[in-house]
Design an enzyme around this catalytic site. Structure first.
Site, PDB file in Angstrom:
ATOM      1  CG  HIS A  78      85.570   7.579  13.124  1.00  0.00           C
ATOM      2  ND1 HIS A  78      86.894   7.838  13.351  1.00  0.00           N
ATOM      3  CD2 HIS A  78      85.191   8.434  12.147  1.00  0.00           C
ATOM      4  CE1 HIS A  78      87.303   8.790  12.532  1.00  0.00           C
ATOM      5  NE2 HIS A  78      86.286   9.180  11.798  1.00  0.00           N
TER       6      HIS A  78
ATOM      7  CD  GLU B  36      85.035  19.329  14.612  1.00  0.00           C
ATOM      8  OE1 GLU B  36      86.044  19.990  14.960  1.00  0.00           O
ATOM      9  OE2 GLU B  36      84.991  18.651  13.560  1.00  0.00           O
TER      10      GLU B  36
END
Ligand SMILES: Cc1ncc(C[n+]2csc(CCOP(=O)(O)OP(=O)(O)O)c2C)c(N)n1
Ligand SMILES: [Mg+2]
Length: 708
Positions: free
Chosen positions: A480, A411
């Site tokens: 999440h 990322e």
């Protein structure tokens, strides 16, 4: 006779420098040395008020590498960037101006010695966060490849940077995508005071290249021609599409890590090491060689030195004569603002269709890809069969893998790469499937995307959008499902958008891509299911603040993202109890435009802010504080906040049910704020609970079946 290089793995053939290049390289090294000696000599005057990381001793690496590049090739570099900047053709006057913090500096005094950005010289950025500029370099190279302009990027970094994950992520990406980049490692054996062998295992640094499927070159970094030839070879490989390479140049810094002084007495260098490297001074050695080959003589050396010294004296004089930046400009260039922005309107009879927010996002993306060749989509799973909740379905098939670029799990690396591409003129749309995954890229966002426009004094732009998805529900829990808008909103230079409707999802995404600034586009998974009438045309909406979605007199309520939908339910129920509210959907949560909200509070005298994320240090905290300051005399009751408790998100359904706020909580808070009587409040709550309890608490939509 030209001496033999001891360096291995050079297949230079046609890469040997001609006589003019050789003299120019000598001159360039001497110029850098004398500039830095002048900086060192004047540093004690305390007028260059920024850290300086000198390259005295390392000139051959900078000069050999840059001489091997073409004029339009690009460089990204680090804290130790003076030599790279000058070697790549940077302006000495602009560099010295920047060190003195003057308006004639490369960044108008906003960057200092560690930020020499100069498009004219092809020095895209120098970043003093170790390793951070390397993914940017991959992005500049990606832009060169996408623009098919034949350019190459060279990314300078030190031995210390090889310990940073960002560097390996960038190498992996460059290798995978065959980017036209040369990774150039200056191994000066130290990271500040710590020697290489205390930080890395005993292996060749070039092995890192092997791990990433790249060729490596190991050169004597005091030998400018060895550096030149290796870099030239690597640059040809990059330019002709063979792929990236790593050049490792062994070199040595003669002065302290930061500052002008000799630091041998500190004792971190083994005894005699500095002296032995000084004996191998790259400039003395090269001068001797060129003299032996009759390319230099006393007269030419004296002439070159005099010219350099005159240039240096003039640069210091001009810097000192230049003005300091006007303090009134201190807040300029936080955001890019175009002189003229297109105005887009939606007519009442605009042909529209009822679609979901997810479909709106997909439609916007498809339009962008179809109409602007600079746009590309990048992320993990952008080509996956489920199409990131339907938001990218079919796009990779239609536009191909070069426009929808699938990413490894890196990322920070790919976000940095996208930022680099944006700096070089592309318009990336980055997708992180969960907000939490983007935390790994916070360094690139906070240090590079957010600051570049400001630090470059308004010259650089980072037109990039990051779609971050909050995955609330079905037990997604602690890692999440957060939104963390307050975290992103803390960073000046980033815009943060949170749509709550299908129409906004489409038009604000188009507006974000049009904005010219780095934008965090925070999507709530439950908003993906929101349906509404959405114009068929692609109409970008400017990122210009809140919208009033309900009109009323009892209180002002401000919400964002998914909580706007809960607040609308509360507002509609309250209206049946004669308690109408002014309800604002924030839409753009940074920068915050509170004008209309303050106006409303002056009418209603009551304020509730409903956060989708944390209450603690949340948007509500900021909004309440600002409204308390600006509307104090109008308030009839203390302002209130409602948001998530300050603890991680639990996974189990019942715990999640206790964690998240609903329309019932919003309505109760408003009822209390407005002094609704107890009976009415009870009945209001019961009404809303009946609706809420008919739905499962942990899924976005009754039709939903797990897992996500
Ligand atoms: C991410 C990060 N960690 C720590 C630092 C502090 N720091 C500044 S320069 C430096 C040394 C880096 O060594 P190297 O990459 O070999 O470059 P050199 O200074 O030797 O040119 C360190 C640790 C930093 N700027 N950024
Ligand atoms: Mg080092």
């Amino acid at each position: 006779m030209k001496r033999q290089h001891s360096s291995q793995a050079i297949r230079a053939f046609a890469n040997e420098p001609g006589a003019a290049t050789r003299v120019a390289m000598y001159r360039s090294m001497l110029r850098i040395r004398r500039v830095e000696e002048a900086i060192a000599a004047k540093y004690a005057e305390q007028e260059m008020r920024c850290p300086v990381h000198l390259s005295i001793g390392q000139e051959a690496a900078a000069v050999g590498a840059c001489a091997a590049l073409e004029r339009d090739d690009k460089v990204v570099t680090t804290h130790r960037c003076h030599a790279h900047y000058l070697a790549k053709g940077g302006s000495l006057e602009a560099m010295i101006g920047e060190l003195y913090g003057r308006v004639n500096g490369t960044c108008g005094g906003r960057g200092g010695s560690m930020h020499l950005f100069d498009d004219r010289a092809g020095v895209v950025a120098s970043v003093p966060i170790v390793g951070s500029s390397v993914p940017l370099g991959a992005g500049v190279a990606l832009a060169q490849k996408q623009q098919k302009n034949g350019g190459v990027t060279l990314s300078f970094f030190g031995d210390g940077a090889l310990e940073e994950g960002a560097v390996h992520e960038a190498m992996n990406l460059a290798s995978l995508l065959r980017l036209p980049i040369v990774f150039f490692l200056e191994n000066n054996l130290y990271s500040v005071y710590t020697r290489l062998d205390a930080r890395q295992p005993n292996r060749a640094l070039g092995d890192a290249a092997k791990a990433h499927g790249m060729r490596s070159y190991h050169v004597d970094g005091t030998d400018v021609e060895a550096v030149y030839e290796a870099t030239r070879d690597a640059a040809v490989r990059a330019r002709t599409g063979v792929g990236p390479s790593l050049v490792v140049a062994d070199t040595y810094r003669f002065v302290e890590h930061c500052g002008p002084a000799d630091d041998d007495a500190l004792g971190y260098r083994p005894q005699g090491e500095l002296a032995s490297w000084k004996e191998r001074c790259p400039i003395v050695a090269y001068e001797g060689e060129l003299r032996r080959e009759k390319l230099l003589d006393d007269a030419l050396t004296a002439q070159v030195t005099a010219e350099i010294d005159a240039e240096i004296a003039a640069a210091f004089e001009r810097a000192l004569a230049a003005e300091s930046p006007d303090p009134a400009t201190v807040a300029d260039h936080v955001f890019y603002t175009p002189l003229v922005r297109a105005v887009h309107t939606v007519n009442a009879d605009e042909p529209s269709s009822v679609i979901s927010a997810a479909e709106g996002i997909r439609a916007a993306t498809e339009h962008l890809l179809a109409t602007d060749p600079r746009v590309f989509v990048v992320g993990e799973g952008v080509n996956d069969p489920k199409g990131i909740f339907g938001t990218t379905s079919g796009l990779a098939q239609r536009f191909g893998e070069n426009r929808c670029i699938e990413m490894p799990i890196a990322e920070n690396g790919f976000t940095g790469m996208a930022i680099g591409a944006a700096l070089a003129g592309q318009r990336p749309l980055v997708i992180h499937q969960r907000v939490e995954f983007c935390l790994l890229a916070l360094e690139q966002l906070a240090n590079n995307a957010a600051k570049m426009h400001y630090v470059s004094n308004g010259r650089h732009r980072v037109p990039i959008v990051l779609r971050l998805i909050s995955g609330r529900g079905w037990g997604q829990g602690p890692a999440h499902s957060q939104t963390l808008e307050n975290l992103f909103a803390l960073i000046p230079g980033l815009k943060v958008v949170m749509p709550s409707t299908a129409a906004d999802a489409k038009s604000l995404l188009l507006g974000a891509m049009d904005d010219g600034n780095p934008v965090i586009f925070l999507e709530h998974r439950w908003v993906h299911y929101a349906t509404g009438s959405v114009p068929n045309r692609a109409i970008p909406m400017p990122l210009d603040g809140p919208r009033k979605v309900r009109e009323g007199k009892t209180a002002t309520v401000v919400a964002s993202s998914y909580m706007t939908l809960e607040a609308i339910q509360a507002a509609d129920a309250l209206a049946r109890y004669d308690a109408s509210i002014d309800l604002f959907d924030l839409r753009v949560v940074s920068p915050l435009d509170l004008g209309a909200i303050e106006e409303s509070v002056r009418e209603t005298g009551r304020l509730l802010v409903v956060d989708t994320g944390f209450s603690h240090l949340g948007l509500g905290a900021e909004i309440v504080a600002r409204v308390a300051e600006s509307c104090h005399g109008w308030l009839k009751a203390p302002p209130r906040r409602l948001g998530l408790a300050h603890h991680p998100t639990p996974s189990a359904r019942d715990l999640a049910g206790a964690y998240y706020k609903t329309s019932v909580d919003v309505a109760s808070a408003i009822a209390e704020l407005a002094g609704l009587n107890a009976a009415a409040t009870r009945s209001l709550r019961a009404e809303l609970e009946a609706v809420r309890n008919a739905l499962p608490p942990d899924v976005p939509n009754p039709t939903f079946r797990g897992p996500f």
